[in-house]
Design a protein around this motif. Structure first.
Motif, PDB file in Angstrom:
ATOM      1  N   ARG A  55     135.965 102.248 101.935  1.00 39.41           N
ATOM      2  CA  ARG A  55     136.830 101.428 102.793  1.00 39.41           C
ATOM      3  C   ARG A  55     136.322  99.993 102.864  1.00 39.41           C
ATOM      4  O   ARG A  55     137.110  99.043 102.865  1.00 39.41           O
ATOM      5  N   LYS A  56     134.997  99.826 102.926  1.00 41.97           N
ATOM      6  CA  LYS A  56     134.412  98.491 102.939  1.00 41.97           C
ATOM      7  C   LYS A  56     134.724  97.770 101.633  1.00 41.97           C
ATOM      8  O   LYS A  56     135.019  96.570 101.619  1.00 41.97           O
ATOM      9  N   TRP A  57     134.652  98.494 100.513  1.00 44.95           N
ATOM     10  CA  TRP A  57     134.945  97.950  99.183  1.00 44.95           C
ATOM     11  C   TRP A  57     136.364  97.370  99.153  1.00 44.95           C
ATOM     12  O   TRP A  57     136.591  96.245  98.710  1.00 44.95           O
ATOM     13  N   LEU A  58     137.345  98.156  99.645  1.00 46.34           N
ATOM     14  CA  LEU A  58     138.736  97.697  99.700  1.00 46.34           C
ATOM     15  C   LEU A  58     138.871  96.510 100.642  1.00 46.34           C
ATOM     16  O   LEU A  58     139.576  95.538 100.349  1.00 46.34           O
ATOM     17  N   ASP A  59     138.185  96.565 101.770  1.00 49.23           N
ATOM     18  CA  ASP A  59     138.255  95.482 102.758  1.00 49.23           C
ATOM     19  C   ASP A  59     137.786  94.161 102.141  1.00 49.23           C
ATOM     20  O   ASP A  59     138.360  93.101 102.407  1.00 49.23           O
ATOM     21  N   LEU A  60     136.760  94.218 101.291  1.00 51.20           N
ATOM     22  CA  LEU A  60     136.262  92.994 100.657  1.00 51.20           C
ATOM     23  C   LEU A  60     137.283  92.431  99.667  1.00 51.20           C
ATOM     24  O   LEU A  60     137.422  91.211  99.533  1.00 51.20           O
ATOM     25  N   ALA A  61     138.018  93.316  98.983  1.00 53.28           N
ATOM     26  CA  ALA A  61     139.072  92.831  98.076  1.00 53.28           C
ATOM     27  C   ALA A  61     140.108  92.022  98.853  1.00 53.28           C
ATOM     28  O   ALA A  61     140.548  90.952  98.420  1.00 53.28           O
ATOM     29  N   SER A  65     140.893  87.842  98.829  1.00 52.31           N
ATOM     30  CA  SER A  65     142.222  87.306  98.522  1.00 52.31           C
ATOM     31  C   SER A  65     142.578  86.160  99.462  1.00 52.31           C
ATOM     32  O   SER A  65     143.416  85.319  99.145  1.00 52.31           O
ATOM     33  N   ARG A  66     141.920  86.107 100.635  1.00 55.76           N
ATOM     34  CA  ARG A  66     142.176  85.035 101.614  1.00 55.76           C
ATOM     35  C   ARG A  66     141.066  83.970 101.584  1.00 55.76           C
ATOM     36  O   ARG A  66     141.065  83.067 102.419  1.00 55.76           O
ATOM     37  N   TYR A  67     140.138  84.072 100.640  1.00 56.64           N
ATOM     38  CA  TYR A  67     138.974  83.184 100.598  1.00 56.64           C
ATOM     39  C   TYR A  67     139.351  81.698 100.590  1.00 56.64           C
ATOM     40  O   TYR A  67     138.734  80.895 101.294  1.00 56.64           O
ATOM     41  N   PRO A  68     140.393  81.274  99.794  1.00 57.56           N
ATOM     42  CA  PRO A  68     140.723  79.845  99.771  1.00 57.56           C
ATOM     43  C   PRO A  68     141.157  79.293 101.132  1.00 57.56           C
ATOM     44  O   PRO A  68     141.069  78.090 101.364  1.00 57.56           O
ATOM     45  N   ARG A  75     133.450  81.258 104.817  1.00 59.35           N
ATOM     46  CA  ARG A  75     133.126  81.624 103.426  1.00 59.35           C
ATOM     47  C   ARG A  75     131.651  82.018 103.315  1.00 59.35           C
ATOM     48  O   ARG A  75     131.300  82.986 102.639  1.00 59.35           O
ATOM     49  N   GLN A  76     130.806  81.255 103.983  1.00 61.01           N
ATOM     50  CA  GLN A  76     129.369  81.522 103.953  1.00 61.01           C
ATOM     51  C   GLN A  76     129.067  82.914 104.495  1.00 61.01           C
ATOM     52  O   GLN A  76     128.291  83.677 103.906  1.00 61.01           O
ATOM     53  N   GLU A  77     129.721  83.272 105.608  1.00 62.22           N
ATOM     54  CA  GLU A  77     129.489  84.578 106.219  1.00 62.22           C
ATOM     55  C   GLU A  77     129.992  85.702 105.313  1.00 62.22           C
ATOM     56  O   GLU A  77     129.358  86.745 105.175  1.00 62.22           O
ATOM     57  N   VAL A 733     148.024  87.676  98.306  1.00 66.85           N
ATOM     58  CA  VAL A 733     147.672  88.280  97.018  1.00 66.85           C
ATOM     59  C   VAL A 733     148.471  87.609  95.901  1.00 66.85           C
ATOM     60  O   VAL A 733     147.939  87.300  94.827  1.00 66.85           O
ATOM     61  N   LEU A 734     149.775  87.355  96.145  1.00 69.32           N
ATOM     62  CA  LEU A 734     150.610  86.681  95.144  1.00 69.32           C
ATOM     63  C   LEU A 734     150.155  85.247  94.931  1.00 69.32           C
ATOM     64  O   LEU A 734     150.196  84.735  93.801  1.00 69.32           O
ATOM     65  N   GLU A 735     149.704  84.592  95.995  1.00 71.52           N
ATOM     66  CA  GLU A 735     149.235  83.219  95.864  1.00 71.52           C
ATOM     67  C   GLU A 735     147.988  83.137  94.978  1.00 71.52           C
ATOM     68  O   GLU A 735     147.805  82.173  94.243  1.00 71.52           O
ATOM     69  N   GLN A 736     147.147  84.158  95.056  1.00 66.08           N
ATOM     70  CA  GLN A 736     145.845  84.109  94.392  1.00 66.08           C
ATOM     71  C   GLN A 736     145.850  84.667  92.978  1.00 66.08           C
ATOM     72  O   GLN A 736     144.981  84.325  92.177  1.00 66.08           O
ATOM     73  N   SER A 737     146.796  85.546  92.640  1.00 66.03           N
ATOM     74  CA  SER A 737     146.701  86.266  91.373  1.00 66.03           C
ATOM     75  C   SER A 737     148.012  86.251  90.596  1.00 66.03           C
ATOM     76  O   SER A 737     149.101  86.303  91.179  1.00 66.03           O
ATOM     77  N   GLN A 738     147.890  86.190  89.258  1.00 61.85           N
ATOM     78  CA  GLN A 738     149.028  86.306  88.348  1.00 61.85           C
ATOM     79  C   GLN A 738     148.969  87.631  87.571  1.00 61.85           C
ATOM     80  O   GLN A 738     149.801  87.882  86.718  1.00 61.85           O
ATOM     81  N   ASP A 739     147.962  88.456  87.869  1.00 59.45           N
ATOM     82  CA  ASP A 739     147.715  89.690  87.129  1.00 59.45           C
ATOM     83  C   ASP A 739     148.554  90.826  87.727  1.00 59.45           C
ATOM     84  O   ASP A 739     148.287  91.292  88.830  1.00 59.45           O
TER      85      ASP A 739
END
Length: 820
Positions: A55-61, A65-68, A75-77, A733-739
């Motif tokens: 669950r933590k793994w998915l949470d980091l994904a 996706s909101r990093y920008p 971001r540092q945290e 997710v759409l903003e960040q990825s074209q894959d």
């Protein structure tokens, strides 16, 4: 992602460099830092990862996706949190703790009656059980389809409530499920003064750390009886020791347990005998007229027959994949002693669901490979050589690889059954043309079936140009084809004069007869039913089958739907394509969207505006295509020609609207999702999608693929009025990825596999426990196990227990369509 596939050093290095450079979201050779991390955590976690860590793994994904959007300190945290998580996970995987030894719980109370003097059998009727009887047994049969002891044992809980943790009153925290043991201070039962149809039962419970008031509510005038209320009070006299289990709730009146289960104990150290209190409580799927307690008591009684269950899995297979025995799993899925045993039980039963599904798929593929076909094609011939000379572009390496896979299949004496997955604009059609030409140059006919007239016409428009240069006849057959033309096509097919026919469902009608059908190409194949595909195949003698989809789906979903197919992926876009700039907008930013459309049209470009509905709905406040078309053409864009396209238009009207847009006679086209696939206008560079939060991510990605098909920079604007965090996360997710494959993976995590496919008749099997989102690692292991069995014993001749279980499951649970 298997453990050996994880590049721990690369992940930690990316995090380290991002920190050194001041958390600026660095641009790498291929991805930005946030995209790389999002893709890394978007894959399945390594084998052996705990449920909490998954669950933590998915949470980091989702977080990356909101990093920008994050400020530097956030971001540092996030980077610090991720580095620590990866370090701890790596250490855990390298030094795994010994799993607890599962055991069948012995504390489940079983009613001793005359019926228990003889052991229960698995095929014994539930009506004969003490907890059931004739009337309730009939209800179980009619409402839930449960007839025998074996049926109820395999009727698994949909959830569990953990009351096994006993706490003191002072340590209660809202949202937890707990058990309290204490002394009754006072007890009362009375009719509510405000509502005569409501009776309130109230207990004040104390333990060494404090006291708490517990309430239960009874609706109905039959509980107003004073005698009944007095009896309830006498059950729980002051000074009695009781155990109470429930969900901790906090309100303005203080902390309490929500609708608690209560049991009198002999003393504070006495064993709790209830099947509800102080243990992990199963929650079963129910229907009207079936009480939860009836299922629980029936299961408890049926568990006495558990030793009769035979385990179909070989011991060496269980040892390799770390699985407990089947009877241990069934006992602990119903009434586990603790959460660890529950996890082991669930993992074994989920493995079984996936394993037998994959074994069935692989057996079907093995049988198909034994079928000889007369349609063996020559992969090297004059038509393919001529076609190589006339195509005005170079194939990508991915296209070349997939074409080689297909031509190798077609030259075999067994029927091809291959699925080609490719992202929007990856060039699947050209791959299909090579297969078609291989059939034609070998003296066979080919058919290409598409789910909509728009897509069929698009294929025809593209292929007819090439085939005219090769002097090959080609026709289009849809529901709109005129009767005279239809008869002409039928006649030419019958004589063999027509080598290639493109069409919709019209291809499977009875008058359509091919003289020598050798290849069937099915586009967007998931939109056709099993029987529709089978009818087209029946028009030839074991023809080769090439399926295509522009809807990338996660590997786990592909295994579950297409486990019997050979799958090829076109994972590379043609050169020169620029990434589509995608941005989510609010209603207040609508003017900016309209200004961008005006600027693009001023440069000679065109735009789509997409709506989720055709007409206004009183229930949903959505902008509708028909109503908005008039406003956009008259008020917002009066200087431009604005077209309209939706699914209720006739085929002729659709074709007129599309031709006008293709020829730039209309600069803007207002449309519903009818343009999701099959519309190719390279000059269109802007897509504005209204109410974007109403669409799934995969569908938004499909829609976005209508722009960016030329050499000019394109834009996708996701207009959303929703203020929910979930909607914002999804659109980011759409903003960040074209894959497309990554987007579909995230879409499945957000919405579930059924919603991703867009229809309940998608062909997904009904799993009792398994989740394609939570159990990806188990599915991968189950596929691996099934492949090993098939290598050793493809007909299961030497594995009779596996053969019996496989046959039983497909008849009992999965249905005939799965393996049709």
């Amino acid at each position: 992602m298997k453990e050996e596939q994880i590049d721990w050093i690369r992940l930690q290095k990316a995090l380290s460099i991002e920190a050194e450079k001041g958390f600026t979201n660095l641009q790498g050779n291929q991805y930005r830092f946030s995209e790389f991390m999002c893709l890394s955590f978007g894959q399945s976690p390594p084998f052996g990862t705990s449920l909490e860590a998954r669950r933590k793994w998915l949470d980091l994904a989702i977080k990356f996706s909101r990093y920008p959007e994050l400020i530097t300190t956030q971001r540092q945290e996030l980077v610090r949190e991720t580095r620590q998580f990866l370090q701890e996970l790596k250490q855990t995987l390298e030094n795994p703790p010994e799993p607890p030894q599962p055991k069948i719980p012995k504390t489940i109370p079983v009613t001793e009656t005359a019926n228990n003097t003889r052991p229960l059998t698995l095929d014994q009727s539930l009506k004969s059980l003490t907890a059931v009887g004739e009337r309730k047994g009939q209800d179980l049969v009619e409402r839930l389809g449960l007839k025998t002891v074996k049926d109820i044992l395999f009727y698994f809980p949909r959830d569990h409530i953990d009351y096994s943790r006993q706490v003191y009153i002072k340590n209660l925290e809202a949202g937890e499920t707990v058990t309290l043991v204490g002394t009754v201070k006072r007890c009362n039962c009375f009719t509510s003064p405000k509502n005569t149809k409501l009776t309130i039962f109230e207990i004040v419970l104390s333990d060494p750390t404090g006291q708490i008031k517990l309430n239960r509510f009874y609706a109905g005038t039959r509980y107003n009886n004073k005698g009944w209320q007095e009896r309830q009070k006498r059950f729980y006299p002051p000074g009695a020791t009781i155990a109470a289990s429930g969900l901790v709730k906090k309100s303005k009146y203080g902390v309490t347990l929500d609708n608690p289960e209560i049991e009198i104990l002999d003393s504070s150290g006495s064993q709790i005998e209830s099947i509800k209190i102080g243990r992990v409580l199963p929650v079963y799927p129910l229907t009207e007229g079936i009480a939860a307690d009836l299922i629980r008591k029936t299961v408890v009684e049926a568990l006495t027959a558990i030793n009769q269950i035979k385990d179909p899995l070989p011991n060496d297979l269980k040892n390799i994949y770390g699985l407990i025995s089947l009877k241990e799993a069934i006992a602990n899925i119903h009434y586990p002693d603790n959460s660890n045993l529950l996890a082991h039980a669930r993992r074994r039963l989920v493995f079984d669901e996936f394993f037998f599904l994959q074994l069935g798929f692989l057996q079907r593929r093995h049988k198909l490979q034994q079928n000889q076909t007369s349609a063996s094609f020559n992969p090297r011939g004059q038509l393919i050589e001529q076609f190589n000379k006339i195509i005005p572009f170079s194939l990508t390496n991915a296209q070349k690889r997939v074409i080689q896979d297909i031509l190798k299949d077609l030259s075999s004496s067994t029927s091809m059954n291959r699925l080609v997955q490719g992202d929007v604009g990856s060039g699947k059609t050209i791959v299909a043309v090579y297969a078609i030409l291989a059939a034609l140059q070998s003296g066979y006919q080919a058919a290409l079936m598409a789910p909509t007239e728009v897509l069929a016409e698009q294929h025809y428009r593209k292929l007819v140009t090439w085939f005219n240069l090769l002097h090959l006849p080609i026709e289009l057959l849809t529901g709109s084809t005129r009767v005279a033309k239809r008869r002409e096509i039928h006649a030419q097919l019958d004589t063999g004069e027509l080598p290639l026919l493109i069409g919709t469902h019209a291809l499977i009608q009875d008058p359509v007869n091919f003289r020598k059908l050798g290849l069937v190409v099915i586009d967007e194949q998931h939109r056709f039913g099993v029987q529709q595909r089978a009818r087209l195949l029946s028009k030839g003698e074991s023809p080769h089958v090439l399926s295509m989809t522009a809807t990338p789906i996660p590997r786990t979903l592909a295994l579950t739907l297409h486990g019997d197919l050979d799958v090829s992926q076109i994972d590379e876009l043609p050169p020169g394509r620029q990434p589509i700039q995608t941005v989510a907008l609010t209603g207040q930013q609508r003017t900016q969207a309209y200004d961008l459309i005006r600027r693009e049209i001023a440069q000679g470009r065109q735009a789509y505006i997409i709506f989720p509905m055709i007409e206004e709905s009183e229930k949903l406040d959505l902008r509708a295509a028909v109503e908005e078309h008039q406003r956009l053409s008259e008020v917002i864009f009066p200087d431009f020609q604005v077209g309209l396209l939706h699914g209720r238009m006739s085929s002729a009207e659709k074709e007129t609207a599309l031709n006008a847009f293709r020829d730039n006679q209309t600069q803007i086209i207002v449309s519903t999702t009818v343009i999701e696939v099959g519309v190719d206008v390279p000059n269109a560079t802007v897509m504005l999608i209204e109410n974007a939060e109403r669409f799934g991510l995969s569908q938004l990605h499909q829609l976005r693929g209508r722009v960016g098909r030329g050499s000019h920079q394109s834009h996708c604007l996701l207009m959303s009025s929703s203020k929910t965090t979930d909607a914002r996360q999804r659109l980011s997710v759409l903003e960040q990825s074209q894959d497309g494959f990554f987007i579909s993976e995230m879409d499945m995590r957000f919405r579930g596999p059924g919603q991703v496919l867009g229809t309940r008749q998608s062909g997904l099997p009904d799993f009792a426990l398994a989740s394609l989102v939570e159990d990806q690692e188990v599915l991968t292991l189950a596929r691996d196990a099934a492949e090993k069995i098939m290598l050793q014993d493809p007909t299961l001749k030497y594995s009779p227990s596996l053969k019996r279980e496989l046959d039983d499951r497909y008849q009992r649970m999965l249905g005939s369509d799965i393996l049709n």
